[in-house]
Design a protein around this motif. Sequence first.
Motif, PDB file in Angstrom:
ATOM      1  N   VAL A 104      46.386  40.624  52.743  1.00  0.00           N
ATOM      2  CA  VAL A 104      47.205  39.936  51.741  1.00  0.00           C
ATOM      3  C   VAL A 104      48.656  40.379  51.850  1.00  0.00           C
ATOM      4  O   VAL A 104      49.577  39.556  51.824  1.00  0.00           O
ATOM      5  CB  VAL A 104      46.657  40.203  50.324  1.00  0.00           C
ATOM      6  CG1 VAL A 104      47.570  39.578  49.273  1.00  0.00           C
ATOM      7  CG2 VAL A 104      45.248  39.644  50.186  1.00  0.00           C
ATOM      8  N   LEU A 105      48.875  41.682  51.987  1.00  0.00           N
ATOM      9  CA  LEU A 105      50.236  42.185  52.135  1.00  0.00           C
ATOM     10  C   LEU A 105      50.857  41.694  53.437  1.00  0.00           C
ATOM     11  O   LEU A 105      52.046  41.365  53.482  1.00  0.00           O
ATOM     12  CB  LEU A 105      50.227  43.714  52.097  1.00  0.00           C
ATOM     13  CG  LEU A 105      51.592  44.401  52.162  1.00  0.00           C
ATOM     14  CD1 LEU A 105      52.471  43.953  51.003  1.00  0.00           C
ATOM     15  CD2 LEU A 105      51.431  45.922  52.142  1.00  0.00           C
ATOM     16  N   ASP A 123      51.585  28.620  45.644  1.00  0.00           N
ATOM     17  CA  ASP A 123      50.351  27.889  45.952  1.00  0.00           C
ATOM     18  C   ASP A 123      49.350  28.773  46.697  1.00  0.00           C
ATOM     19  O   ASP A 123      48.139  28.698  46.445  1.00  0.00           O
ATOM     20  CB  ASP A 123      50.678  26.654  46.805  1.00  0.00           C
ATOM     21  CG  ASP A 123      51.480  25.611  46.031  1.00  0.00           C
ATOM     22  OD1 ASP A 123      51.477  25.665  44.790  1.00  0.00           O
ATOM     23  OD2 ASP A 123      52.109  24.753  46.681  1.00  0.00           O
ATOM     24  N   THR A 124      49.857  29.608  47.605  1.00  0.00           N
ATOM     25  CA  THR A 124      48.974  30.504  48.341  1.00  0.00           C
ATOM     26  C   THR A 124      48.339  31.529  47.406  1.00  0.00           C
ATOM     27  O   THR A 124      47.158  31.869  47.546  1.00  0.00           O
ATOM     28  CB  THR A 124      49.746  31.228  49.460  1.00  0.00           C
ATOM     29  OG1 THR A 124      50.360  30.254  50.317  1.00  0.00           O
ATOM     30  CG2 THR A 124      48.819  32.110  50.281  1.00  0.00           C
ATOM     31  N   GLN A 210      41.207  44.307  38.945  1.00  0.00           N
ATOM     32  CA  GLN A 210      42.193  45.122  39.655  1.00  0.00           C
ATOM     33  C   GLN A 210      42.754  44.376  40.864  1.00  0.00           C
ATOM     34  O   GLN A 210      43.973  44.416  41.111  1.00  0.00           O
ATOM     35  CB  GLN A 210      41.546  46.438  40.098  1.00  0.00           C
ATOM     36  CG  GLN A 210      41.188  47.364  38.952  1.00  0.00           C
ATOM     37  CD  GLN A 210      40.360  48.559  39.397  1.00  0.00           C
ATOM     38  OE1 GLN A 210      39.730  48.537  40.463  1.00  0.00           O
ATOM     39  NE2 GLN A 210      40.338  49.606  38.600  1.00  0.00           N
ATOM     40  N   GLU A 211      41.903  43.696  41.611  1.00  0.00           N
ATOM     41  CA  GLU A 211      42.366  42.958  42.789  1.00  0.00           C
ATOM     42  C   GLU A 211      43.242  41.784  42.388  1.00  0.00           C
ATOM     43  O   GLU A 211      44.240  41.481  43.057  1.00  0.00           O
ATOM     44  CB  GLU A 211      41.169  42.490  43.613  1.00  0.00           C
ATOM     45  CG  GLU A 211      40.438  43.618  44.335  1.00  0.00           C
ATOM     46  CD  GLU A 211      39.329  43.102  45.239  1.00  0.00           C
ATOM     47  OE1 GLU A 211      39.453  41.976  45.750  1.00  0.00           O
ATOM     48  OE2 GLU A 211      38.332  43.825  45.416  1.00  0.00           O
ATOM     49  N   ILE A 218      51.808  41.448  44.484  1.00  0.00           N
ATOM     50  CA  ILE A 218      52.264  41.256  45.863  1.00  0.00           C
ATOM     51  C   ILE A 218      52.949  39.906  46.041  1.00  0.00           C
ATOM     52  O   ILE A 218      54.052  39.813  46.602  1.00  0.00           O
ATOM     53  CB  ILE A 218      51.074  41.403  46.838  1.00  0.00           C
ATOM     54  CG1 ILE A 218      50.603  42.859  46.879  1.00  0.00           C
ATOM     55  CG2 ILE A 218      51.461  40.923  48.239  1.00  0.00           C
ATOM     56  CD1 ILE A 218      49.332  43.069  47.674  1.00  0.00           C
ATOM     57  N   PHE A 219      52.324  38.837  45.554  1.00  0.00           N
ATOM     58  CA  PHE A 219      52.902  37.513  45.772  1.00  0.00           C
ATOM     59  C   PHE A 219      54.128  37.282  44.890  1.00  0.00           C
ATOM     60  O   PHE A 219      55.079  36.618  45.309  1.00  0.00           O
ATOM     61  CB  PHE A 219      51.849  36.439  45.530  1.00  0.00           C
ATOM     62  CG  PHE A 219      50.938  36.237  46.705  1.00  0.00           C
ATOM     63  CD1 PHE A 219      51.323  35.426  47.763  1.00  0.00           C
ATOM     64  CD2 PHE A 219      49.707  36.871  46.780  1.00  0.00           C
ATOM     65  CE1 PHE A 219      50.503  35.252  48.858  1.00  0.00           C
ATOM     66  CE2 PHE A 219      48.874  36.695  47.870  1.00  0.00           C
ATOM     67  CZ  PHE A 219      49.273  35.888  48.920  1.00  0.00           C
TER      68      PHE A 219
END
Length: 251
Positions: A104-105, A123-124, A210-211, A218-219
Amino acid sequence: MDIATLSGILVGSGMLLGAVFLGPAPGNFADLPSLMFVLGGTCAAILLTFPAENVRQAVRTGIQAFTAKNIPARDAVATMVRLAEISRREGIMALEKIHTPNPVLKKATLFIAENADPNLVRDTLAMELLALRRRHAIGISIFSRLAACAPAMGMLGTIVGLVQMLVSLKNPDALGPGMALALMATFHGCLLSILIFLPVTGKLKTRRMQEEHRLNIIFEGARCILENNNPRLVYEKLSSFLSPKERAGAQ
C-alpha cells in the motif's frame, strides 16, 4: 504477538489448568471422544456453510491476526511526513527509489512520483478499503460461526451422552461417571468458543479497524503531498488521525 494476546493466553490457560488440576479428578477432563465430537461436528458445519478456499483464507487470516506486528498509526504519519520531506528536498521523482515491503505504501509513493490526480488517490483508497473489508469479513464471519457452532455441538454431544446414560439406568453406579462424561462435550464446546473462536473474531475486528486507519493515513498523506508537499502542513493535517498522546510521539 502483542503483549495483550500473550497475557490473555497465559492467564486464561493458567486459570483453567489450575481449576482443573486443583479439582478432585483432573483426569476426567481429558475426554477425547467428546472433544472429537465437538471439533468434528463444528468443522463439518463450517465446511457445509462456506467454500473450502474461504475456510483456508480465514485460517491464514486468523493466524496473522495474532502473529502480525501492529504498526502504530503515529509511525504511518511519521512515514508520510518523511516522504513529504524527501519530495520537497529532492523532488517527487526521488520517491520512485523508495523501497518498502508494504504494498500500500509502495502504491502511494508511486502515485506521488507520477504526480497522479488526487481524485485517483481517493478512488484507489475506496477500492483498497473495500477489498480489506471483504477479506476480513470472510474471516470474521467464519470464526463467528465457529464460536456459535462449538457450544451447540457441545450440547448435542451432551444429549447423546445422556441418552447413552439413560439406557444403562439398571446400573446406578454408572450414572455419576456417565453424567460427567456427557457434560464434557458441553465443556469442550464452551471452552473452544470462549478461549479460541471468540478471541480470534475480536482480534480480526480490531486488526480490520487498525488497517483501515493506516490506509486512510497513507492515502490522505499521498494526497496532501500531491497538493502541497510542505512537511509541516502534511503533519498538521495527518495529526487529526491521532490521539493527543500519539501526536507527541509522531513529531
